[in-house]
Design a protein around this motif. Structure first.
Motif, short mmCIF file in Angstrom:
data_model
loop_
_atom_site.label_atom_id
_atom_site.label_comp_id
_atom_site.label_asym_id
_atom_site.label_seq_id
_atom_site.Cartn_x
_atom_site.Cartn_y
_atom_site.Cartn_z
N ASN A 1 0.82 -1.21 0.00
CA ASN A 1 0.00 0.00 0.00
C ASN A 1 0.86 1.26 0.00
O ASN A 1 0.47 2.28 -0.58
N ALA A 2 2.00 1.22 0.63
CA ALA A 2 2.87 2.40 0.68
C ALA A 2 3.46 2.72 -0.69
O ALA A 2 3.73 3.88 -0.99
N LYS A 3 3.62 1.69 -1.52
CA LYS A 3 4.21 1.88 -2.85
C LYS A 3 3.15 1.89 -3.96
O LYS A 3 3.50 1.99 -5.14
N ASN A 4 1.88 1.75 -3.58
CA ASN A 4 0.79 1.72 -4.58
C ASN A 4 1.07 0.69 -5.67
O ASN A 4 0.85 0.94 -6.85
N THR A 5 1.54 -0.46 -5.24
CA THR A 5 1.97 -1.49 -6.18
C THR A 5 1.29 -2.82 -5.88
O THR A 5 1.09 -3.17 -4.71
N VAL A 6 0.95 -3.53 -6.94
CA VAL A 6 0.37 -4.86 -6.82
C VAL A 6 1.18 -5.81 -7.70
O VAL A 6 1.67 -5.43 -8.76
N TRP A 7 1.33 -7.04 -7.21
CA TRP A 7 2.07 -8.06 -7.93
C TRP A 7 1.20 -9.29 -8.16
O TRP A 7 0.24 -9.53 -7.42
N LEU A 8 1.55 -10.05 -9.17
CA LEU A 8 0.92 -11.34 -9.41
C LEU A 8 2.02 -12.36 -9.66
O LEU A 8 2.68 -12.32 -10.71
#
Length: 120
Positions: A72-79
């Motif tokens: 959430n701090a980096k506004n990033t999502v991974w798959l």
């Protein structure tokens, strides 16, 4: 608001790939984030979504093989995609529900898509 996806490519069956998607721009907050895919001649389908508290939902076809995560701090999502199959071949799109600075509501945003090809 922009979503920048990366990490696609060509992989052999049984292999792994990790997709990343970073959101940037005038962001106040981000709600759910997720990954969708669209294979040639098929409708776009939801692969996995993750809420702000980390709860997840997966398509039946990827359960046990794919893992979605976010920072959430980096506004990033991974798959993280393991044990890939030829039927996983598709263009993968990231999605985020975002409230922009100065806005009172959340809206859907999409990344540009990244190609994943599983083939020997």
């Amino acid at each position: 608001v922009q979503l920048q996806a990366s990490g696609g490519g060509l992989v052999q069956p049984g292999g792994s790939l990790r997709l990343s998607c970073a959101a940037s721009g005038s962001i106040f907050s981000i709600g759910a984030m997720g990954w969708y895919r669209q294979a040639p001649g098929k409708q776009r389908e939801r692969v996995a979504i993750i809420s702000t508290d980390g709860s997840t939902i997966y398509a039946d076809s990827v359960k046990g093989r794919f893992t979605i995560s976010r920072d959430n701090a980096k506004n990033t999502v991974w798959l993280q995609m393991n044990s890939l199959k030829p039927e996983d071949t598709a263009v993968y799109y990231c999605n985020a529900v975002v409230k922009r600075l100065g806005s009172i509501r959340y809206m859907d945003y999409w990344g540009q898509g990244t190609q994943v090809t599983v083939s020997s």
